[in-house]
Write a protein that holds these residues in place. Structure first.
Motif, PDB file in Angstrom:
ATOM      1  N   LEU A 205       0.817  -1.215   0.000  1.00 22.97           N
ATOM      2  CA  LEU A 205       0.000   0.000   0.000  1.00 22.97           C
ATOM      3  C   LEU A 205       0.850   1.264   0.000  1.00 22.97           C
ATOM      4  O   LEU A 205       0.366   2.343   0.334  1.00 22.97           O
ATOM      5  N   SER A 206       2.093   1.136  -0.394  1.00 30.16           N
ATOM      6  CA  SER A 206       2.963   2.312  -0.465  1.00 30.16           C
ATOM      7  C   SER A 206       2.508   3.219  -1.604  1.00 30.16           C
ATOM      8  O   SER A 206       1.909   2.761  -2.584  1.00 30.16           O
ATOM      9  N   PRO A 207       2.762   4.519  -1.511  1.00 29.06           N
ATOM     10  CA  PRO A 207       2.382   5.430  -2.596  1.00 29.06           C
ATOM     11  C   PRO A 207       2.926   4.997  -3.958  1.00 29.06           C
ATOM     12  O   PRO A 207       2.243   5.137  -4.978  1.00 29.06           O
ATOM     13  N   ASP A 208       4.139   4.458  -3.992  1.00 34.22           N
ATOM     14  CA  ASP A 208       4.713   4.019  -5.268  1.00 34.22           C
ATOM     15  C   ASP A 208       3.905   2.872  -5.863  1.00 34.22           C
ATOM     16  O   ASP A 208       3.653   2.845  -7.073  1.00 34.22           O
ATOM     17  N   ASN A 209       3.491   1.928  -5.027  1.00 32.90           N
ATOM     18  CA  ASN A 209       2.762   0.773  -5.537  1.00 32.90           C
ATOM     19  C   ASN A 209       1.325   1.134  -5.919  1.00 32.90           C
ATOM     20  O   ASN A 209       0.729   0.502  -6.796  1.00 32.90           O
ATOM     21  N   LEU A 210       0.758   2.139  -5.261  1.00 33.09           N
ATOM     22  CA  LEU A 210      -0.622   2.526  -5.547  1.00 33.09           C
ATOM     23  C   LEU A 210      -0.717   3.577  -6.665  1.00 33.09           C
ATOM     24  O   LEU A 210      -1.816   3.943  -7.064  1.00 33.09           O
ATOM     25  N   ALA A 211       0.417   4.020  -7.172  1.00 28.04           N
ATOM     26  CA  ALA A 211       0.415   5.108  -8.153  1.00 28.04           C
ATOM     27  C   ALA A 211      -0.365   4.753  -9.411  1.00 28.04           C
ATOM     28  O   ALA A 211      -0.929   5.641 -10.071  1.00 28.04           O
ATOM     29  N   ARG A 212      -0.424   3.476  -9.777  1.00 30.75           N
ATOM     30  CA  ARG A 212      -1.076   3.092 -11.033  1.00 30.75           C
ATOM     31  C   ARG A 212      -2.600   3.040 -10.931  1.00 30.75           C
ATOM     32  O   ARG A 212      -3.285   2.854 -11.938  1.00 30.75           O
TER      33      ARG A 212
END
Length: 322
Positions: A205-212
């Motif tokens: 749920l990190s911002p990088d992983n949720l960016a898409r």
């Protein structure tokens, strides 16, 4: 002979209180609360609701057992509870906990808060007459999760990529097929985010992983509830609109929630436990479905996300946090 009689009388006098105390102890109902994770608020509510029905400490032996977020550990934990003996009722929180308890015993009454259809999952013969040793509240979370997807389409009319967040507790017990189909019908590309280990919440749920993703839909999941603060913090950092299953998420800083009134469901669950403790058979007690549903919106978070919410959605809300 008189001496033997006197000794026997004295031993009887000494032994009787011990026997009486043992009988009194064995007569105290033992209730074991089984769940995937420890949630202090849930423990406090269970104690309070039981006490309101007369099952106060001293009149009941209440224990809380949990699997520390590992759904795979539930079967062994349920078997351990059954081996301990003298269990009057098992309160099983989540479908995996109910299935684990049911596999461990077909005689001890089980009262469950189950996310999915108890008939389809093999816990009951029918909702009206379960016919086995299991009853409780059936949430049918696939239906309410589909409603959350519909809400997401209303507030994000141009969104494409939607994430649904589960753990082993929710993804293992229910089929996400209806949820995925509901998303596709509304024009979403739906991707499941499966958190198999709570230790990976920070990564998945990190911002990088949720960016898409354009938005997130959370299913009812007791493990995620046990990590509520971390989940809300990460989702808000990602600046992605997310809809959760219960109002406590919004009260703790999330954007929106829609789902059954779990506080009411909890009261009805403990009412069934009370009926079982007073002699009712689970197989004769109908599985109940939630009758109250709740929509909450945090407008402060909506503003931070740059969302202009439709007036029709705001008008339907049970509570709006300014």
């Amino acid at each position: 002979m008189r001496r033997r009689a006197f000794i026997g009388l004295m031993m009887g006098a000494i032994g009787w209180p011990l026997i009486a105390r043992t009988q009194q102890s064995s007569a105290t109902p033992r209730v074991v609360h089984l769940g995937p994770v420890e949630i202090p608020a849930q423990i406090a509510a269970t104690k309070r609701l039981l006490a309101e029905l007369g099952h106060v400490e001293g009149r009941i032996r209440l224990e809380f057992r949990h699997a520390a977020g590992d759904a795979d550990a539930l079967p062994a934990l349920a078997q351990e509870i059954v081996r301990d003996g003298r269990v009057d009722v098992i309160i099983a929180i989540s479908t995996p906990a109910a299935l684990a308890a049911y596999k461990a015993t077909r005689t001890i009454p089980i009262v469950t808060l189950a996310a999915v259809d108890p008939v389809a999952s093999g816990l009951a013969d029918s909702l009206a007459r379960p016919g086995r040793n299991v009853t409780g509240i059936a949430v049918f979370s696939e239906e309410t999760t589909a409603k959350r997807i519909e809400l997401m389409r209303e507030i994000l009319p141009r969104a494409v990529h939607l994430g649904t967040v589960t753990t082993k507790v929710s993804s293992g017990a229910q089929s996400l097929t209806p949820v995925l189909e509901a998303g596709r019908k509304l024009g979403f590309q739906v991707e499941a985010i499966n958190i198999d280990d709570p230790a990976s919440i920070g990564t998945l749920l990190s911002p990088d992983n949720l960016a898409r993703f354009d938005g997130l839909v959370f299913v009812p999941d007791v493990v995620l509830s046990g990590h509520q603060a971390e989940v809300v913090r990460l989702v808000n950092l990602s600046r992605k609109p997310a809809i959760f299953a219960s109002p406590d998420w919004v009260a703790n800083g999330a954007f929106m929630s829609f789902g059954p009134d779990f506080a009411d469901a909890g009261r009805r669950l403990i009412a069934q436990v009370d009926r079982v403790l007073r002699g009712a058979k689970p197989g004769d007690l109908p599985f109940e479905r939630p009758t109250k549903f709740d929509l909450r919106i945090n407008l402060r978070i909506a503003k931070a996300l740059g969302l202009d919410l439709p007036a029709t959605v705001i008008a339907r809300a049970d509570e709006v946090i300014e």
